[in-house]
Design a protein around this motif. Sequence first.
Motif, PDB file in Angstrom:
ATOM      1  N   HIS A   1       0.836  -1.211   0.000  1.00 50.88           N
ATOM      2  CA  HIS A   1       0.000   0.000   0.000  1.00 50.88           C
ATOM      3  C   HIS A   1       0.864   1.253   0.000  1.00 50.88           C
ATOM      4  CE1 HIS A   1      -4.215  -1.548   1.179  1.00 50.88           C
ATOM      5  NE2 HIS A   1      -3.524  -2.527   0.613  1.00 50.88           N
ATOM      6  N   GLU A   2       1.884   1.252   0.822  1.00 48.40           N
ATOM      7  CA  GLU A   2       2.777   2.405   0.893  1.00 48.40           C
ATOM      8  C   GLU A   2       3.456   2.651  -0.451  1.00 48.40           C
ATOM      9  OE1 GLU A   2       6.993   3.029   3.001  1.00 48.40           O
ATOM     10  OE2 GLU A   2       5.348   2.648   4.415  1.00 48.40           O
ATOM     11  N   THR A   3       3.961   1.592  -1.066  1.00 51.34           N
ATOM     12  CA  THR A   3       4.642   1.695  -2.361  1.00 51.34           C
ATOM     13  C   THR A   3       3.713   2.244  -3.440  1.00 51.34           C
ATOM     14  OG1 THR A   3       6.107  -0.137  -1.793  1.00 51.34           O
ATOM     15  CG2 THR A   3       5.875   0.368  -4.135  1.00 51.34           C
ATOM     16  N   LEU A   4       2.436   1.850  -3.400  1.00 50.82           N
ATOM     17  CA  LEU A   4       1.469   2.271  -4.418  1.00 50.82           C
ATOM     18  C   LEU A   4       0.823   3.622  -4.106  1.00 50.82           C
ATOM     19  CD1 LEU A   4      -0.227  -1.201  -4.915  1.00 50.82           C
ATOM     20  CD2 LEU A   4       1.298  -0.052  -6.547  1.00 50.82           C
TER      21      LEU A   4
ATOM     22  N   ARG B   1      -6.287 -14.125  -7.655  1.00 49.82           N
ATOM     23  CA  ARG B   1      -5.121 -13.257  -7.822  1.00 49.82           C
ATOM     24  C   ARG B   1      -4.494 -13.052  -6.451  1.00 49.82           C
ATOM     25  NH1 ARG B   1      -8.397  -9.574 -11.659  1.00 49.82           N
ATOM     26  NH2 ARG B   1      -8.789  -8.223  -9.888  1.00 49.82           N
ATOM     27  N   SER B   2      -3.194 -13.122  -6.393  1.00 49.11           N
ATOM     28  CA  SER B   2      -2.490 -12.851  -5.139  1.00 49.11           C
ATOM     29  C   SER B   2      -2.448 -11.343  -4.901  1.00 49.11           C
ATOM     30  CB  SER B   2      -1.056 -13.390  -5.211  1.00 49.11           C
ATOM     31  OG  SER B   2      -0.302 -12.602  -6.124  1.00 49.11           O
ATOM     32  N   PRO B   3      -2.243 -10.926  -3.661  1.00 45.69           N
ATOM     33  CA  PRO B   3      -2.079  -9.488  -3.396  1.00 45.69           C
ATOM     34  C   PRO B   3      -0.915  -8.880  -4.186  1.00 45.69           C
ATOM     35  CG  PRO B   3      -2.534 -10.647  -1.354  1.00 45.69           C
ATOM     36  CD  PRO B   3      -2.322 -11.704  -2.420  1.00 45.69           C
ATOM     37  N   GLU B   4       0.137  -9.649  -4.384  1.00 43.25           N
ATOM     38  CA  GLU B   4       1.287  -9.151  -5.153  1.00 43.25           C
ATOM     39  C   GLU B   4       0.909  -8.917  -6.615  1.00 43.25           C
ATOM     40  OE1 GLU B   4       2.359 -10.890  -1.453  1.00 43.25           O
ATOM     41  OE2 GLU B   4       1.317 -11.864  -3.119  1.00 43.25           O
ATOM     42  N   TYR B   5       0.140  -9.826  -7.190  1.00 40.66           N
ATOM     43  CA  TYR B   5      -0.317  -9.650  -8.569  1.00 40.66           C
ATOM     44  C   TYR B   5      -1.244  -8.433  -8.655  1.00 40.66           C
ATOM     45  CZ  TYR B   5      -2.103 -10.656 -13.215  1.00 40.66           C
ATOM     46  OH  TYR B   5      -2.439 -10.566 -14.537  1.00 40.66           O
ATOM     47  N   GLN B   6      -2.090  -8.265  -7.645  1.00 44.39           N
ATOM     48  CA  GLN B   6      -2.988  -7.113  -7.597  1.00 44.39           C
ATOM     49  C   GLN B   6      -2.175  -5.820  -7.603  1.00 44.39           C
ATOM     50  OE1 GLN B   6      -6.169  -7.777  -7.754  1.00 44.39           O
ATOM     51  NE2 GLN B   6      -7.251  -5.950  -7.140  1.00 44.39           N
ATOM     52  N   ALA B   7      -1.091  -5.817  -6.840  1.00 46.82           N
ATOM     53  CA  ALA B   7      -0.216  -4.638  -6.804  1.00 46.82           C
ATOM     54  C   ALA B   7       0.393  -4.374  -8.184  1.00 46.82           C
ATOM     55  CB  ALA B   7       0.880  -4.830  -5.764  1.00 46.82           C
ATOM     56  N   GLN B   8       0.758  -5.427  -8.903  1.00 48.96           N
ATOM     57  CA  GLN B   8       1.308  -5.259 -10.252  1.00 48.96           C
ATOM     58  C   GLN B   8       0.272  -4.646 -11.194  1.00 48.96           C
ATOM     59  OE1 GLN B   8       2.701  -9.136 -11.446  1.00 48.96           O
ATOM     60  NE2 GLN B   8       4.233  -9.217  -9.813  1.00 48.96           N
ATOM     61  N   LEU B   9      -0.997  -5.074 -11.072  1.00 49.90           N
ATOM     62  CA  LEU B   9      -2.067  -4.494 -11.901  1.00 49.90           C
ATOM     63  C   LEU B   9      -2.184  -2.994 -11.646  1.00 49.90           C
ATOM     64  CD1 LEU B   9      -4.971  -7.101 -11.504  1.00 49.90           C
ATOM     65  CD2 LEU B   9      -3.544  -6.730 -13.523  1.00 49.90           C
ATOM     66  N   ILE B  10      -2.142  -2.631 -10.389  1.00 44.22           N
ATOM     67  CA  ILE B  10      -2.250  -1.219 -10.027  1.00 44.22           C
ATOM     68  C   ILE B  10      -1.023  -0.444 -10.499  1.00 44.22           C
ATOM     69  CG2 ILE B  10      -2.307   0.392  -8.070  1.00 44.22           C
ATOM     70  CD1 ILE B  10      -4.101  -1.743  -6.644  1.00 44.22           C
TER      71      ILE B  10
ATOM     72  N   PHE C   1      -7.617  -6.549  -0.441  1.00 43.48           N
ATOM     73  CA  PHE C   1      -9.052  -6.282  -0.378  1.00 43.48           C
ATOM     74  C   PHE C   1      -9.833  -6.788  -1.597  1.00 43.48           C
ATOM     75  CE2 PHE C   1      -7.033  -3.408   2.514  1.00 43.48           C
ATOM     76  CZ  PHE C   1      -7.862  -3.430   3.620  1.00 43.48           C
ATOM     77  N   SER C   2      -9.163  -7.342  -2.569  1.00 44.03           N
ATOM     78  CA  SER C   2      -9.853  -7.851  -3.749  1.00 44.03           C
ATOM     79  C   SER C   2     -10.503  -9.193  -3.445  1.00 44.03           C
ATOM     80  CB  SER C   2      -8.858  -8.035  -4.906  1.00 44.03           C
ATOM     81  OG  SER C   2      -9.491  -8.687  -5.988  1.00 44.03           O
ATOM     82  N   GLU C   3     -11.730  -9.366  -3.872  1.00 45.32           N
ATOM     83  CA  GLU C   3     -12.387 -10.669  -3.725  1.00 45.32           C
ATOM     84  C   GLU C   3     -11.629 -11.750  -4.485  1.00 45.32           C
ATOM     85  OE1 GLU C   3     -17.072 -10.014  -2.851  1.00 45.32           O
ATOM     86  OE2 GLU C   3     -16.471  -9.944  -4.951  1.00 45.32           O
TER      87      GLU C   3
END
Length: 178
Positions: A10-13, A77-86, A108-110
């Motif tokens: 979250h901080e990085t994004l 999707r893993s949280p890490e993959y979610q971060a990559q999408l963002i 927080f993604s379903e």
Amino acid sequence: MLNASLRKLHETLGISTSYAETTKLPLQPVPDDLTEIGKDIYNRSQRLRSAAAAAWHVIQNSAAEANVEIAVVSAFRSPEYQAQLIQRQLDRGDSIDEILTRVAAPGFSEHHSGCALDLTTPGFEAVEQEFEDSAAFVWLVENAATFGFYMTYPRDNDYGVIYEPWHWCFKHEQASRA
């Protein structure tokens, strides 16, 4: 409460520390019972939790019996993959606030739950609102709840997420057949 790994993402994004409070989206734990459900429209292997996978196969077969084709765009999707999408969207110049109306913050993604699917059907662009004009969407609206699947982000939802007619989540405790 976010663990250290999610706090760092979250901080990085640039995601606000008040994200959970503001959106009311629940934190989604990553399951340990993921199972393969086949390939998505991009020929990538996809996974869901065991119960969601079983329900998905039943709903997909039931739709096919009604001559409706429903295809997977995305599942777990893993949280890490979610971060990559963002991050890809940030790199394109989109603001984090705008992105978070389309993509949930990591954790927080379903999709992290292993119960969510983004769906499409031939002749329609993936993850676009035009999906609501498809026979597949009409069939899902009429039948998905029978199998325990629900559209999480209808128009004007309480989470501040855009309308996503393609996003369906399996809620095992509410399934009547699956």
